[in-house]
Every structure is written in C-alpha cells, then in structure tokens.
Design a protein around this motif. Structure first.
Motif, PDB file in Angstrom:
ATOM      1  N   HIS A 173       0.833  -1.197   0.000  1.00  0.00           N
ATOM      2  CA  HIS A 173       0.000   0.000   0.000  1.00  0.00           C
ATOM      3  C   HIS A 173       0.872   1.254   0.000  1.00  0.00           C
ATOM      4  CE1 HIS A 173      -3.100  -2.883   1.334  1.00  0.00           C
ATOM      5  NE2 HIS A 173      -3.939  -2.018   0.806  1.00  0.00           N
TER       6      HIS A 173
ATOM      7  N   LEU B 146      -7.637   7.482   8.269  1.00  0.00           N
ATOM      8  CA  LEU B 146      -7.996   6.130   7.852  1.00  0.00           C
ATOM      9  C   LEU B 146      -7.744   5.085   8.936  1.00  0.00           C
ATOM     10  CD1 LEU B 146      -6.522   6.344   4.250  1.00  0.00           C
ATOM     11  CD2 LEU B 146      -8.946   6.336   4.872  1.00  0.00           C
TER      12      LEU B 146
ATOM     13  N   MET C  26      -4.876   4.273  10.346  1.00  0.00           N
ATOM     14  CA  MET C  26      -3.600   3.567  10.243  1.00  0.00           C
ATOM     15  C   MET C  26      -2.659   3.906  11.390  1.00  0.00           C
ATOM     16  SD  MET C  26      -2.857   3.948   6.171  1.00  0.00           S
ATOM     17  CE  MET C  26      -3.939   3.191   4.949  1.00  0.00           C
TER      18      MET C  26
ATOM     19  N   LEU D 194       4.019   3.309   3.386  1.00  0.00           N
ATOM     20  CA  LEU D 194       3.481   3.507   4.727  1.00  0.00           C
ATOM     21  C   LEU D 194       4.571   3.623   5.788  1.00  0.00           C
ATOM     22  CD1 LEU D 194       0.284   1.262   4.661  1.00  0.00           C
ATOM     23  CD2 LEU D 194       0.658   3.606   3.842  1.00  0.00           C
TER      24      LEU D 194
ATOM     25  N   ALA E  17      -3.983   3.666  -0.803  1.00  0.00           N
ATOM     26  CA  ALA E  17      -4.839   3.727   0.383  1.00  0.00           C
ATOM     27  C   ALA E  17      -5.626   5.017   0.470  1.00  0.00           C
ATOM     28  CB  ALA E  17      -3.994   3.540   1.640  1.00  0.00           C
TER      29      ALA E  17
ATOM     30  N   MET F 249       0.337   5.922  -0.148  1.00  0.00           N
ATOM     31  CA  MET F 249      -0.565   7.057  -0.141  1.00  0.00           C
ATOM     32  C   MET F 249       0.071   8.200  -0.935  1.00  0.00           C
ATOM     33  SD  MET F 249      -2.335   7.232   3.617  1.00  0.00           S
ATOM     34  CE  MET F 249      -3.439   8.524   3.014  1.00  0.00           C
TER      35      MET F 249
ATOM     36  N   MET G 202      -3.304   9.145   7.103  1.00  0.00           N
ATOM     37  CA  MET G 202      -3.165   7.857   7.793  1.00  0.00           C
ATOM     38  C   MET G 202      -3.960   7.844   9.092  1.00  0.00           C
ATOM     39  SD  MET G 202       0.900   7.112   7.096  1.00  0.00           S
ATOM     40  CE  MET G 202       0.929   5.516   7.926  1.00  0.00           C
TER      41      MET G 202
END
Length: 510
Positions: free
Chosen positions: A2, A455, A457, A21, A76, A4, A452
């Motif tokens: 993943h 979401l 994370m 990430l 993501a 972003m 993040m």
C-alpha cells in the motif's frame, strides 16, 4: 503493498508525492503554472490551470506506482495540503467570477490598514488568529465590496483554491478547519464562522463552504476522473489542511521547543501548541491542525521567489552554464554565494520585494540593499539576498519566542533544504541545531500522515518519528553567528527608520 499520495497545492506549482506507509518517497511529480502579476499589486492564479496541475501530478504518480508493482487497490488514499489565504468568487452555477487571488496579492492593503487600526480589527484577530493584512480573505472581501460591488452581488460562493479543487472533483463546497482558520473569518475557539468578521466582510455563512475537520474523507469520483487519475473511483480523498500546519507534522516538529522552518516561494517558522494563542502586538498567527494541535508562527512573503528573481535579472551566466552542464541553476548560484564570507562584507538586504507579512505586516515595505560600495560584486548581492531572507525569518522567530517560549531545535524543509550552503547559513544565523528530514516535501508528507490518521492507520501524532527519518544535521559555527549578530542589530533597525519612506515610494509606484 500500500501507499498514499500527498498533494501539495502551492503558489507556482502543485506537487504530488507517493509515500509508502513507512514514509519513504516512491514517486513524485511537480507541475508548474504561472503566477499572474499584470500590475504591481496583483498576484493571481488561473484556478483551472491549478486544477489541471492537480490531476496531472496525481496521474503521473499513480502511473509511476504501477510500474513498480502497485495495483489500483494499493492506493490507500489521497490527502491534500494547500497554500493558505486564496480567494475565488463563483456564481450560482459554479462558474468562475475571478481568478484565485493569492496570499501575495496586496490590492486590499488600504482596507487592511483601516481594519487593523480599529477596535473591531483587534477583536477579529484575537478570535480568528489571523493577523489583519492584505493576504487574508477577510481583507480581500472588504476590498471587493468597495471596488467591485457588482461582482460581489453575482457571487454565490467565496472559496479557496483547495475548495475549488474539491468542488471540481466532488461537487461539494467544503473547507478544512486549517484553511478556514487562515481566512480571518473563522472563530478558532468555536470552530464556526465568526459573525463580526462576516459582518465586516459583508457576507453570510451561506457565501462560504462548510467547515470540517482536516481528517474528513470524501469518496465517489466520476468514472471519467478516476480513469484519468488512474485510481479506483472509491479511493478516499482526505480533506487535509494548510501547507504550513502540515509542514510541522511532516517534519516531526510537534513537541515543545521544536520549530519547523520552511522556505519555498515564501517562508515561515512555526511551533505546535495544545491551545491557540495570539499576540498583543498581532505579529503571529494561530492556525488549526486539529482541535488538539494549534500551529503558531509567522510567514514571510519573500522566500525563494527572490532567488528566482535574482536568477532572472542577474543570473544569465549561471542559467546558460546550467543548461550546458545539465545542472540545477540554483545549485550554481548557491556555489557562487558560498565564495563570499558571512555578512557579505558589510552588505545587508531588506527582502521586501513583495511587501512583508510577519512580523511587520506592511504591504508597503520594499527591498533595500544597504551598505553597498564599489568593492561589492554581483556575488555579494546574492549572498546578502540569501542572508536577508533568513534575517527576515529570524525576526519572526524572535517574536514567536516571546509568545510561545524558547526554541531548541529547528526542522528545515521546503526546496531550500535540498542543499547544504543555505541550510548552514540558517544554522549560523539562528545558532541552533538544524535537522533536515529524508523528504524535504514535508507538507505533502504531513498530508499523508494526517490521511493515515483519518484512515485509522495511526492512532495519534506522537508516534510519527519513524515516518520522518532525519537525513542530515547542521550545527552552528559560533564565529559566523557572532558576525551575523552584529549585522542583525543593524538590520533590525532599518525598517523602523524607512517605514514612512516605504509608504511614500509605494504611492509613487502605483
């Protein structure tokens, strides 16, 4: 796998950066556009050019990600950073009535002075955290009401450039708390539009977008837009925040005593506080990142745009040499400046080519070379220009320290932090340790970190150190600092002596 994307909408370019990430850069794309300055006080963008730059930069990053094995599902989210203080008028059908009037536009300066010198203006500053200056949408609206009343009557919405992007993508008028807190129209204590400010501007809340947290998520791109961007139509778009606020987050400067210092087109120094704070002398801003994180600091109008000016006016030899050697022209210019000793042999530069914001908040201020003599060369002027930009930010830091307390460590970011020469000057002037993170695109990384959190994370910002690794550290040279302290004492005294003359010369310039 993943990743972003952080999108940073700037004054002269938009940059999209893909991060994994762990905070490492996978791909990036910058798309430039002109800053429209048809007359001395004008500073505008074409909103549609900016919107296209957003689309093209994201598309380039997703295309690059696919070549390294990432799928549509691997993205993501896409989170946004943006320059603050822009203003666009739209009619009821969403058609443009104006360009994007940027922070650098000073046409409203007379109205800003009137508001600033009133009791109402001081109260507005204390509630909104935005210094009264021609940069702010509040002052731009007062100017529009007075100078273009017919346009104001046609206007259905007054929005920023990032709001325009989200309107074009999703058909919604939404503004994050961070951008809202830089308008001069938003109450940073209640997180609502501030009625006295709206009354001064002659508008109602219906003229403005809906304020939402920076972590707000929107989904549902059209199939056509998703195809162009190379993303799934349901990929999360995180509203994000202002570039300065996110630069602190993206550089890891979130603890007491930590400051983030950015030099891009303009510049700023900022710290993070758990609560808002304003200054009795109205020198600093107090913007919102989250309801638990307020970003306090001050911006200067004159950053690396002055180096671009020098390149265009005096840097023809380096420009040609850079083409011949396939090098960066700015690297060549900095090498020239490095030959000259600290203090440029007694030459000072007041870096006010665009007027100035913090700490003097004077749109009439103008650039000055002081101490020039026959021994000074073009390279001396260049060295003094670079030092003058840093002196301007140093003066902001001194004002900030009076309100927020001492600064221990400075995290440098923005394009200037890519090289050693200018950052070492910074360390020597400030007499502080300077840390440069692995990615100098801290606003884009800050947007990703915020995304993040949105979401789920990461749970909070206190554990982000692993996402912002330090690449280089610079320590001050005490001897150089002593030279700079002597010069700064002179620099600090120049503006008060010239203030009235700046107003007079500006009036002659029209």
């Amino acid at each position: 796998m993943h990743y972003m994307i952080g999108v940073d909408i700037g004054t002269t370019s938009t940059k999209a950066v893909g991060f994994n990430l762990q905070g490492h850069v996978l791909a990036e794309k910058s798309v430039e556009y002109p800053l429209l300055t048809p007359q001395p006080s004008y500073s505008e963008q074409n909103p549609d050019e900016v919107f296209q730059a957003v689309l093209d930069s994201i598309s380039a990053v997703t295309a690059a990600a696919r070549t390294t094995g990432f799928t549509l599902a691997g993205l993501a989210g896409i989170s946004f950073s943006s320059a603050m203080h822009s203003l666009i008028a739209l009619d009821e059908n969403g058609n443009l009535l104006t360009n994007s009037i940027t922070w650098a536009d000073t046409r409203s300066k007379e109205y800003a002075d009137q508001i600033k010198n009133s009791a109402a203006g001081h109260n507005i500053y204390r509630r909104t955290g935005t210094p009264i200056h021609s940069m702010s949408p509040l002052c731009k609206l007062v100017w529009l009401q007075a100078e273009q009343p017919e346009l104001v009557k046609q206007a259905h919405k007054f929005i920023s450039i990032k709001e325009y992007v989200f309107y074009r993508l999703f058909g919604q008028y939404v503004i994050d708390y961070s951008i809202a807190s830089a308008t001069g129209l938003f109450d940073i204590f209640t997180l609502q539009w501030y009625p006295p400010a709206l009354q001064s501007a002659g508008i109602t809340p219906e003229h403005l977008a809906t304020p939402l947290p920076c972590t707000h998520i929107i989904r549902g791109l059209s199939a056509e837009q998703a195809s162009y961007l190379g993303v799934d139509p349901q990929v999360p778009f995180i509203l994000g925040g202002g570039d300065g606020c996110l630069a602190n987050l993206g550089s890891g400067a979130i603890r007491p005593g930590n400051a983030a210092l950015t030099i891009g087109t303009s510049g700023a120094i900022r710290v993070i506080s758990s609560e808002p704070a304003t200054d009795s002398q109205e020198r600093i801003f107090s913007y919102i990142l989250t309801p638990e994180h307020y970003v306090l600091g001050g911006p200067v109008s004159n950053g690396a745009i002055l180096l671009s000016w020098f390149r265009d006016q005096f840097g023809m030899p380096e420009t040609q040499l850079a083409k011949d050697l396939a090098m960066d022209v700015y690297e060549l210019l900095l090498q020239k400046a490095a030959i000259i000793p600290a203090g440029a042999n007694g030459l000072l530069f007041l870096p006010y080519l665009l007027g100035e914001r913090a700490p003097i908040w004077d749109a009439n201020a103008r650039g000055v070379f002081f101490g020039l003599n026959l021994s000074h060369t073009r390279e001396h002027l260049l060295r003094a220009l670079l030092e003058g930009i840093l002196f301007g930010i140093y003066s902001v830091a001194n004002a900030l320290i009076q309100v927020t307390g001492p600064i221990d460590v400075i995290y440098a970011n923005g394009g200037f932090a890519k090289g050693d020469i200018w950052v070492q000057m910074l360390a020597d002037i400030f007499n502080h340790e300077i840390r440069v993170t692995e990615s100098v695109e801290s606003s884009a990384l800050g947007a990703v970190i915020l995304g993040m959190q949105a979401l789920g994370m990461i749970s909070d910002f206190e554990t982000i150190d692993k996402l912002v690794p330090i690449a280089r550290t610079y320590l001050p040279n005490p001897e150089q600092h002593a030279v700079y302290q002597q010069l700064y004492a002179i620099y600090e005294g120049l503006y008060p002596k010239l203030k009235q003359d700046f107003a007079a010369i500006t009036a002659l310039q029209g």
